[in-house]
Each structure stands twice: as C-alpha cells, then as structure tokens.
Design an enzyme around this catalytic site. Sequence first.
Site, short mmCIF file in Angstrom:
data_model
loop_
_atom_site.label_atom_id
_atom_site.label_comp_id
_atom_site.label_asym_id
_atom_site.label_seq_id
_atom_site.Cartn_x
_atom_site.Cartn_y
_atom_site.Cartn_z
N LEU A 108 0.90 -1.15 0.00
CA LEU A 108 0.00 0.00 0.00
C LEU A 108 0.94 1.19 0.00
O LEU A 108 1.74 1.36 0.92
CB LEU A 108 -0.90 -0.02 1.24
N ASP A 109 0.89 2.02 -1.04
CA ASP A 109 1.96 2.99 -1.24
C ASP A 109 2.06 4.03 -0.12
O ASP A 109 1.15 4.20 0.68
CB ASP A 109 1.88 3.64 -2.63
N PHE A 110 3.19 4.69 -0.09
CA PHE A 110 3.56 5.63 0.97
C PHE A 110 2.48 6.68 1.24
O PHE A 110 2.21 7.02 2.39
CB PHE A 110 4.87 6.32 0.56
N SER A 112 -0.75 6.43 0.60
CA SER A 112 -2.08 5.83 0.77
C SER A 112 -2.22 5.27 2.18
O SER A 112 -1.23 4.99 2.86
CB SER A 112 -2.31 4.73 -0.26
#
Length: 259
Positions: A108-110, A112
């Site tokens: 889960l990207d930085f 998000s």
Amino acid sequence: MVERVQKILSQWGIASRRRAEDMIVARRVRLNGEIVTLGDKADPDCDRLEVDGQLIQPSQRPELLYILMNKPVGVVCTCDDPQNRSIVLDLLPKQLSQGTGIHPVGRLDFNSSGALLLTNDGELTLRLTHPRYHLPKTYEVWVQGHLTEERLQQWREGVMLMGKKTLPAQVEVIRRSRQQTSLKVILTEGKNRQIRRIVQQLGFHVLRLHRTAIGPLVLSSPKESSLPSGHHRLLTPSEIDFLKRRANLITETEGKLIE
C-alpha cells in the site's frame, strides 16, 4: 521432512518465499556448512541450516501470526527502509515485530492509507500475492475534478497500463462536484500504484486513497468499532480460515503454484 530451503525459511517465519530466495542468491544461507543454491533441499530435523551464521532450530519455529493493520499515510510497507522512513513494523509491539518473521502481504503505497495484512506464514503470503489470486480489495478514492461517466466507464471496462489491459473494476460514484469526485472502487488485481496511474491516465489526480477492506477483512463493520489509523488487530479464526481455503482452492484449480 525434506523440502526446498526457501520453503523452510518461509515456514519458519524467517522471510517470505521470494525474500528467502533473494537471501539464498546473496549467499547468506548455509546447509551443513555449505552455501545453499536455489533448488537445494533440507530436512530441518536433521540438517544444520544457518542464515547469516545463525542456526535455525526446529523448536524455534515461531507461532503463526495474522494481523490486519490500518496503515497511516507516510509509512512504508517494507520490513526495512534505506531512507530511514517509518515502516509498518514500527507500529507493532516488539513481541510481534521482532524475531517472528512478520512481514506485509503486498503493498500500500507511501501516500495511501488503510487495510494492510501482515503475517509470518510464508506459504500463505506466496499464494495471496500470486497473480491468480484475485481477492477483491475495496478503496475510497478522492479525485480532483469532475470525473464524467464516460471516463468512469473506461475504468470499469479496463484501461491499458504498460501494454496490458487491467481487469474490469467496480467503480461507484459516492459524491461528485466540479471540484472533486469521491469514489468507491473494488479491484481484483494489484498492479503497482494501479488506481493512481489509472486516474492519471484518465487526465485527473488522486487527492486521497484509503483501502477499507481486503476481501472480508474490513477496518470497520456495523458490529465493531472502526480500527483507528496506526492500530492493528489479530485476524479471527474464521478470517484466517477464509484466506487459507481461498488460497488452497486457487492452488487446486489452477495447478500447484511452485515446486
């Protein structure tokens, strides 16, 4: 029981299967004093297996852990970060984060937030992250500007990303104005930064992205209070059973994932 070394390392919570393979390639693993190569097999009950000089004892196999976390924005989904940014393991108590082999399943990207699964069950990690495992994931997405139905229908039907069309997605408008469009999005695949890249390709910009559920694993439900940002909970036996049964079904119907 004789098994491939990378499988043993994943079962012992040392690393995920892919990470264990990287460790073997990096010559960090020894079997009976010899450097392990990919494909080597061992019996942990009678062979001497070492990682970075540390002997692996069958009796030291950690308890399997299955955790749901509400990841905040600004935290990296890795077990270490060369830039010294905050990582998801920093949000767990030491008895869960140290010496257990716990790791995030997927990313889960930085920028998000939301639902993230962590476990030290390397076999389950392998199956959950395999391309054939289409577990639906639910997101709340806030997009700058007014996304038209024509654009949304493109998204629903699939968009070309890096030469390959994405799988159909469920995209529902929650609220829409000239300034902002709020969406509920359900995906069954997990390409890197997929939602942000699709929105950008449609000519817009994601303001905020929050994952609310991974299959039946939800951050909030009518019967339970919402899991606060930065907090975690252990999965229930029924949730663990669902993930394992689903993973085993994929394996049986699509063929054995790896040998």
